[in-house]
Design an enzyme around this catalytic site. Structure first.
Site, PDB file in Angstrom:
ATOM      1  N   ASP A 201      26.442  29.028  13.346  1.00 20.03           N
ATOM      2  CA  ASP A 201      27.061  28.666  12.084  1.00 20.03           C
ATOM      3  C   ASP A 201      28.491  29.162  12.203  1.00 20.03           C
ATOM      4  O   ASP A 201      28.722  30.371  12.233  1.00 20.03           O
ATOM      5  CB  ASP A 201      26.350  29.363  10.921  1.00 20.03           C
ATOM      6  CG  ASP A 201      26.928  28.927   9.596  1.00 20.03           C
ATOM      7  OD1 ASP A 201      28.158  28.978   9.438  1.00 20.03           O
ATOM      8  OD2 ASP A 201      26.158  28.522   8.708  1.00 20.03           O
ATOM      9  N   HIS A 202      29.436  28.245  12.305  1.00 23.57           N
ATOM     10  CA  HIS A 202      30.774  28.694  12.702  1.00 23.57           C
ATOM     11  C   HIS A 202      31.423  29.608  11.653  1.00 23.57           C
ATOM     12  O   HIS A 202      32.393  30.283  11.950  1.00 23.57           O
ATOM     13  CB  HIS A 202      31.673  27.513  13.081  1.00 23.57           C
ATOM     14  CG  HIS A 202      32.290  26.801  11.918  1.00 23.57           C
ATOM     15  ND1 HIS A 202      31.669  25.803  11.222  1.00 23.57           N
ATOM     16  CD2 HIS A 202      33.485  26.960  11.320  1.00 23.57           C
ATOM     17  CE1 HIS A 202      32.464  25.375  10.268  1.00 23.57           C
ATOM     18  NE2 HIS A 202      33.576  26.054  10.293  1.00 23.57           N
ATOM     19  N   HIS A 264      26.763  27.442   5.694  1.00 21.03           N
ATOM     20  CA  HIS A 264      27.931  28.323   5.546  1.00 21.03           C
ATOM     21  C   HIS A 264      27.871  29.185   4.280  1.00 21.03           C
ATOM     22  O   HIS A 264      28.078  30.387   4.315  1.00 21.03           O
ATOM     23  CB  HIS A 264      29.222  27.501   5.493  1.00 21.03           C
ATOM     24  CG  HIS A 264      29.370  26.543   6.643  1.00 21.03           C
ATOM     25  ND1 HIS A 264      28.932  26.844   7.906  1.00 21.03           N
ATOM     26  CD2 HIS A 264      29.904  25.302   6.725  1.00 21.03           C
ATOM     27  CE1 HIS A 264      29.199  25.823   8.709  1.00 21.03           C
ATOM     28  NE2 HIS A 264      29.775  24.876   8.018  1.00 21.03           N
TER      29      HIS A 264
HETATM   30  C1  BG6 Z   1      31.720  21.915   8.711  1.00 19.55           C
HETATM   31  C2  BG6 Z   1      31.467  20.790   7.767  1.00 19.55           C
HETATM   32  O1  BG6 Z   1      30.524  22.523   9.092  1.00 19.55           O
HETATM   33  O2  BG6 Z   1      32.567  22.872   8.084  1.00 19.55           O
HETATM   34  C3  BG6 Z   1      32.769  20.154   7.339  1.00 19.55           C
HETATM   35  O3  BG6 Z   1      30.633  19.825   8.382  1.00 19.55           O
HETATM   36  C4  BG6 Z   1      33.705  21.194   6.771  1.00 19.55           C
HETATM   37  O4  BG6 Z   1      32.549  19.118   6.397  1.00 19.55           O
HETATM   38  C5  BG6 Z   1      33.834  22.376   7.717  1.00 19.55           C
HETATM   39  O5  BG6 Z   1      34.960  20.591   6.573  1.00 19.55           O
HETATM   40  C6  BG6 Z   1      34.602  23.497   7.064  1.00 19.55           C
HETATM   41  O6  BG6 Z   1      34.897  24.458   8.013  1.00 19.55           O
HETATM   42  P1  BG6 Z   1      36.169  25.391   7.855  1.00 19.55           P
HETATM   43  O7  BG6 Z   1      36.050  26.339   9.005  1.00 19.55           O
HETATM   44  O8  BG6 Z   1      37.361  24.506   7.929  1.00 19.55           O
HETATM   45  O9  BG6 Z   1      36.027  26.046   6.520  1.00 19.55           O
END
Ligand code: BG6
Length: 516
Positions: A201-202, A264
């Site tokens: 989960d990034h 997230h």
């Molecule tokens: C991704 C979603 O996992 O996370 C995207 O699929 C979203 O829709 C993105 O824009 C948001 O990531 P960050 O790191 O830009 O907050």
């Protein structure tokens, strides 16, 4: 370019951290995809630049369908690399990494491809010194997870012999509801032990998210007040100015709820709400996160109607750009009832959080990009101020800014200078970049590094994923039977549908940050 090129360049530098990744091959399925080019290879470059990869045992192998060779693959990756690393480009680092990078062509269901991969891994072992360790990264759609894992198993590529290790990172989305997430977990468990599965989960790659545990547990002042006695409620906002860009095909099937909430946002909630773990060992931390997720009260159909708001954007200006209405975006159904905004109120029904609502909202095409967690403390009593100009005491707020402008601010009341007693709100503000400077990063470095080190703390366990989907499932079920009546219901560039404000106003509260 040979493998020896650039080694000296990298070895002359001192590692910035105490540890380095062990010898291993990183095998990326989906090598032609966006993620590989924009995040994974740039992260490997950044790790190499920080001297965190070993010069005697690093290999990268990309797998894709395109009919190209190693050189063309390296050129393809190198072409846009400078634009994705988040800092200035050092050709010496790429000269070091590129010769360690190779390509295997084939389809994921093709036995010959796995035979070719086995040969490539053997070459990496003998020529690059990877010692037989492999980190597989499945940057592919979830329907391929099981197929790839089965094939890897059948070809003996998951066998951990003589101290070698084999691990598999899987990308989101991990399922599209509880049933499919369970099925995926079952499928993976047929070929892999849980200790080999790394569900990424990034958000957990973000420094500010990792800092949540440090903030809570390395400071004596926060934890004693981190509970229902002192906290009135918690607000979490994840606002993006972008629309769906080129991802309409995926997004129209997913929607804001599936795309952001069980992954997230629930990661953020679990870190805010968890009990102190007994150690920072992966399972000790994840046990506590999972308990917090399980304590989220399930929604009844009536709850969904009252406590969950959905929205879809109409045309408008967001983040300085004119966006078309969502239904006119590329690859989106013109009659789509997919939500691009969700706000919800949830309750964590345990001793610490009973009666402390968590409000969250997430959306696309909002006026400002901001991700923040606001801990709103209870208001102090009013009685001392009764005969003054102060009509209402204000609550303290601890704002954790996840991005952009990463930092933490504490809001408190202060006397406005002057003869009368008036209260003003002021902030103590800590900014990451002012204090620590910034290191070029894509957000995937730490996660890849931990995968190589075998540390699962920042990866989701099977039970966490299922606990998260269990919360979201009743919402999906009700929405399926009850299409939205008023879509689109907010203009791009506004802070979402009016009902999202009413959700808090009904409780005598309001969003701290009106996003405008
Ligand atoms: C991704 C979603 O996992 O996370 C995207 O699929 C979203 O829709 C993105 O824009 C948001 O990531 P960050 O790191 O830009 O907050």
């Amino acid at each position: 370019m040979s493998v020896a090129d650039g080694i000296e360049h990298l070895e002359s530098a001192v590692p910035i951290a105490g540890r380095k990744a062990p010898p291993c091959a990183v095998v990326i399925f989906g090598a032609a995809g966006d993620l590989t080019q924009r995040k994974l290879v740039p992260s490997l470059y950044n790790l190499a630049n920080q001297r965190l990869l070993t010069s005697t045992g690093t290999a990268v192998i990309g797998i894709g369908r395109r009919e190209i060779g190693d050189l063309e693959f390296r050129e393809h990756l190198g072409r846009e690399l400078a634009g994705h690393i988040g800092g200035s480009f050092d050709p010496g680092v790429w000269n070091w990494l590129a010769p360690r990078t190779s390509y295997v062509r084939g389809n994921f269901d093709e036995p010959e491809m796995y035979a070719r991969l086995a040969e490539a891994l053997e070459r990496a072992r003998t020529q690059l010194g990877t010692q037989g360790n492999v980190l597989f990264y499945l940057a592919v759609a979830p329907e391929y997870f099981g197929l790839i894992a089965r094939n890897l198993k059948e070809h003996g590529l998951l066998d951990e012999r003589d101290g070698e290790w084999r691990r598999v990172i899987v990308e989101k989305p991990f399922g599209h509801d509880l049933g499919s997430a369970r099925a995926l977990n079952r499928e993976l468990s047929e070929t892999l032990r849980e200790s080999q599965v790394y569900r990424i989960d990034h958000y957990l790659g973000k420094e500010t998210v990792q800092n949540l545990m440090v903030l809570r547990f390395s400071n004596a002042i926060f934890e004693p007040i981190w509970n229902r006695r002192y906290i009135d409620h918690v607000q979490i906002t994840v606002a993006e100015t972008l629309g769906v860009e080129k991802r309409g095909g995926y997004y129209d099937k997913a929607g804001a709820l599936r795309d952001m909430v069980p992954n997230h946002i629930f990661q953020l909630i679990s870190l805010v709400a968890m009990e102190p773990p007994i150690s920072f060992q992966a399972d000790a931390v994840r046990d506590e996160q999972c308990k917090a997720l399980r304590a989220i009260q399930p929604y009844s159909p009536e709850d969904v109607q009252r406590k969950v708001v959905r929205g879809q954007y109409a045309a408008g200006m967001a983040g300085g750009r004119q966006l078309p209405e969502y239904r006119a975006e590329h690859a989106v159904d013109p009659g789509s009832s997919t939500e691009t905004f969700v706000a919800m109120k949830l309750a964590i029904d345990n001793w610490r959080w009973s009666d402390v609502p968590f409000y969250l909202r997430v959306g696309k095409a909002l006026p400002r990009r901001t991700t923040e967690i606001a801990i709103q403390f209870r208001r102090p009593p009013m009685m001392l101020f009764r005969n003054t100009e102060v009509d209402r005491t204000k609550s303290n707020v601890l704002v954790i800014r996840i991005q952009p402008d990463e930092g933490i601010a504490l809001k408190f009341g202060a006397k406005v200078p002057g003869a009368s007693l008036r209260l003003g709100s002021v902030y103590m503000d800590f900014s990451y970049s002012d204090h620590f400077g910034s290191t070029p990063a894509t957000g995937y470095e730490r996660l890849l590094f931990d995968g190589m080190l075998g540390d699962q703390t920042l990866f989701q366990r099977a039970d966490m994923v299922e606990a998260s989907w269990a919360v979201v499932d009743p919402i999906l079920a009700l929405w399926k039977t009850l299409p939205p009546a008023h879509f689109p219901n907010y203009h791009a560039g506004t802070s979402g549908p009016a009902e999202a404000n009413e959700l808090l106003e009904r409780d005598g509260r309001h969003w701290r940050n009106n996003l405008d």
